[in-house]
Design a protein around this motif. Structure first.
Motif, PDB file in Angstrom:
ATOM      1  N   THR A   1       4.535   8.938  -0.288  1.00 41.43           N
ATOM      2  CA  THR A   1       3.612   9.291   0.805  1.00 41.43           C
ATOM      3  C   THR A   1       4.222  10.332   1.737  1.00 41.43           C
ATOM      4  O   THR A   1       3.567  11.311   2.106  1.00 41.43           O
ATOM      5  CB  THR A   1       3.193   8.031   1.594  1.00 41.43           C
TER       6      THR A   1
ATOM      7  N   TYR B   1      -1.338  -0.646  -4.965  1.00 38.03           N
ATOM      8  CA  TYR B   1      -0.344  -0.032  -4.082  1.00 38.03           C
ATOM      9  C   TYR B   1      -0.911   0.080  -2.674  1.00 38.03           C
ATOM     10  O   TYR B   1      -2.120   0.124  -2.476  1.00 38.03           O
ATOM     11  CB  TYR B   1       0.029   1.380  -4.573  1.00 38.03           C
ATOM     12  N   LYS B   2      -0.002   0.143  -1.701  1.00 40.15           N
ATOM     13  CA  LYS B   2      -0.371   0.399  -0.319  1.00 40.15           C
ATOM     14  C   LYS B   2       0.244   1.727   0.096  1.00 40.15           C
ATOM     15  O   LYS B   2       1.437   1.949  -0.113  1.00 40.15           O
ATOM     16  CB  LYS B   2       0.134  -0.728   0.584  1.00 40.15           C
ATOM     17  N   LYS B   3      -0.566   2.595   0.679  1.00 39.75           N
ATOM     18  CA  LYS B   3      -0.139   3.935   1.056  1.00 39.75           C
ATOM     19  C   LYS B   3       1.158   3.920   1.857  1.00 39.75           C
ATOM     20  O   LYS B   3       2.078   4.692   1.596  1.00 39.75           O
ATOM     21  CB  LYS B   3      -1.263   4.597   1.858  1.00 39.75           C
ATOM     22  N   GLU B   4       1.236   3.026   2.818  1.00 39.15           N
ATOM     23  CA  GLU B   4       2.406   2.993   3.695  1.00 39.15           C
ATOM     24  C   GLU B   4       3.676   2.489   2.998  1.00 39.15           C
ATOM     25  O   GLU B   4       4.777   2.672   3.504  1.00 39.15           O
ATOM     26  CB  GLU B   4       2.119   2.179   4.971  1.00 39.15           C
ATOM     27  N   GLU B   5       3.533   1.897   1.830  1.00 34.59           N
ATOM     28  CA  GLU B   5       4.698   1.393   1.090  1.00 34.59           C
ATOM     29  C   GLU B   5       5.135   2.327  -0.041  1.00 34.59           C
ATOM     30  O   GLU B   5       6.159   2.094  -0.680  1.00 34.59           O
ATOM     31  CB  GLU B   5       4.394   0.002   0.517  1.00 34.59           C
TER      32      GLU B   5
END
Length: 163
Positions: A125, A117-121
């Motif tokens: 968050t 996963y990517k934090k910004e996605e």
């Protein structure tokens, strides 16, 4: 089931822990067929704080996210298995596609996700940070997944179905 939190009371319960200066870590997942990748991930998640709360997708939520053939194990069985793991302090079952709603109740100090996963996605968050928490992405453990386990079982035993 011991340490399985009720969705309705989870907010007050976690709030009381935080008043005792406990750092609350939250993570979530399906945890359908447990494997070493799950354990490694939960051990690392626990290292970020005092209390590890694991959100478990309900059966209906899993079907939305993974398709009609999943989950293999029921939400109650998956919760019991997760609660049997040493790093896990509490679990809560949630019905939604994402854990955003339950995170809004828990307000964790730290929300943990895997390296895929990517934090910004992440949809969660925003709510985590709005409530003063942080999101941490762990390193990705390759070749460790429930889907991989299922594929291996089918590969090894699948041809015997027709005989």
């Amino acid at each position: 089931m011991r340490n399985l939190l009720d969705r309705e009371n989870v907010e007050k319960f976690i709030s009381d822990l935080k008043k005792q200066n406990k750092k609350v870590v939250f993570t979530n997942g399906v945890f359908d067929i447990l494997h070493v990748g799950h354990l490694t991930y939960l051990e690392e998640a626990k290292s970020f704080g005092d209390i590890l709360v694991v959100g478990i997708n309900s059966d209906s939520s899993v079907k939305v996210n993974k398709g009609d053939k999943r989950p293999i194990n029921s939400e109650q069985d998956r919760a019991k298995m997760i609660l049997g793991l040493k790093p896990v302090d509490y679990a809560v079952i949630f019905d939604e596609k994402t854990p955003v709603e339950i995170i809004g109740k828990i307000k964790p100090d730290i929300h943990i996700k895997g390296g895929d996963y990517k934090k910004e996605e992440l949809p969660e968050t925003e709510i985590v940070e709005k409530n003063g928490g942080t999101v941490e992405i762990l390193s990705f453990v390759d070749n460790k997944s429930t889907t991989g386990v299922i594929e291996k079982i089918l590969d090894v035993y699948g041809s015997k179905n027709g005989k």
